[in-house]
Scaffold this active site. Sequence first.
Site, PDB file in Angstrom:
ATOM      1  N   ALA A 190       0.568   4.305  -0.640  1.00 15.10           N
ATOM      2  CA  ALA A 190       1.311   3.122  -0.207  1.00 15.10           C
ATOM      3  C   ALA A 190       1.995   3.328   1.142  1.00 15.10           C
ATOM      4  O   ALA A 190       2.040   2.415   1.962  1.00 15.10           O
ATOM      5  CB  ALA A 190       2.352   2.742  -1.260  1.00 15.10           C
ATOM      6  N   GLU A 191       2.512   4.521   1.350  1.00 12.48           N
ATOM      7  CA  GLU A 191       3.298   4.777   2.558  1.00 12.48           C
ATOM      8  C   GLU A 191       2.452   4.968   3.808  1.00 12.48           C
ATOM      9  O   GLU A 191       2.795   4.459   4.868  1.00 12.48           O
ATOM     10  CB  GLU A 191       4.196   6.006   2.352  1.00 12.48           C
ATOM     11  CG  GLU A 191       5.308   5.814   1.354  1.00 12.48           C
ATOM     12  CD  GLU A 191       6.424   4.907   1.842  1.00 12.48           C
ATOM     13  OE1 GLU A 191       6.462   4.549   3.034  1.00 12.48           O
ATOM     14  OE2 GLU A 191       7.276   4.547   1.012  1.00 12.48           O
ATOM     15  N   SER A 192       1.361   5.734   3.692  1.00 12.37           N
ATOM     16  CA  SER A 192       0.621   6.107   4.908  1.00 12.37           C
ATOM     17  C   SER A 192      -0.891   6.023   4.776  1.00 12.37           C
ATOM     18  O   SER A 192      -1.591   6.330   5.733  1.00 12.37           O
ATOM     19  CB  SER A 192       0.977   7.541   5.297  1.00 12.37           C
ATOM     20  OG  SER A 192       0.452   8.449   4.325  1.00 12.37           O
ATOM     21  N   ILE A 229       2.493   7.186  -3.965  1.00 13.05           N
ATOM     22  CA  ILE A 229       3.462   6.943  -2.887  1.00 13.05           C
ATOM     23  C   ILE A 229       2.803   7.184  -1.533  1.00 13.05           C
ATOM     24  O   ILE A 229       2.946   6.373  -0.614  1.00 13.05           O
ATOM     25  CB  ILE A 229       4.712   7.836  -3.067  1.00 13.05           C
ATOM     26  CG1 ILE A 229       5.510   7.373  -4.302  1.00 13.05           C
ATOM     27  CG2 ILE A 229       5.583   7.818  -1.807  1.00 13.05           C
ATOM     28  CD1 ILE A 229       6.630   8.320  -4.712  1.00 13.05           C
ATOM     29  N   TYR A 256       6.957  -3.310  -3.215  1.00 14.90           N
ATOM     30  CA  TYR A 256       6.677  -1.884  -3.130  1.00 14.90           C
ATOM     31  C   TYR A 256       6.637  -1.260  -4.531  1.00 14.90           C
ATOM     32  O   TYR A 256       5.707  -0.536  -4.868  1.00 14.90           O
ATOM     33  CB  TYR A 256       7.746  -1.207  -2.262  1.00 14.90           C
ATOM     34  CG  TYR A 256       7.588   0.288  -2.126  1.00 14.90           C
ATOM     35  CD1 TYR A 256       6.729   0.830  -1.182  1.00 14.90           C
ATOM     36  CD2 TYR A 256       8.315   1.162  -2.929  1.00 14.90           C
ATOM     37  CE1 TYR A 256       6.595   2.200  -1.039  1.00 14.90           C
ATOM     38  CE2 TYR A 256       8.191   2.537  -2.791  1.00 14.90           C
ATOM     39  CZ  TYR A 256       7.325   3.048  -1.842  1.00 14.90           C
ATOM     40  OH  TYR A 256       7.192   4.413  -1.723  1.00 14.90           O
TER      41      TYR A 256
END
Length: 184
Positions: free
Chosen positions: A62-64, A59, A168
């Site tokens: 993918a997020e940051s 996560i 996502y």
Amino acid sequence: MAKAYRHLKFISILLCILIVFGLVNIKRIGRVVFPMKYQKQIYTYSNTYKVDPLLIASIIRAESSFLLRAKSHKGAIGLMQIMPKTGRWAAKEIGIKNYSDEKLYDEDINIIIGCWFVNKLSVEFDGNMDLVLAAYNAGSGNVNKWINDGKISIDNIENIPFVETKNYVKRISIYLKIYKFLYN
């Protein structure tokens, strides 16, 4: 002609050596491309909230991309891209003292809240990781609405109405497989 042949032979041998070297060290190379920064925090808080640490790493990737000061155009903050409203709710539930939205840039606070939130979603969606990830991205209200409207089911998320959310979920699933290969 002989010189070109020797050159081609040299290049072929060099490529074979590089391929063998690459295969022998594929995990080392993979860990450069798919790092797992903040391992101590990820493992500690994943354990606290009973979530897979490699899922949390996926996560964050993918997020940051593990950028601590990341902020999205929608206002999500930090490593796990926590929305300020979610951060305030989680901080109250967890009991984080003197909380402010700025604390979402702190790796400990961000990962604690992210792990807590993933656990909360996991309980809500009976451990169905596709639904958990869809809810993490689009909100649990949207996911529950899609389920109730018959747009998606617990067995089939292919009809997620938000293309970004569908992609996502697929991306995190791929990242999780990669992280399991590299770090298990």
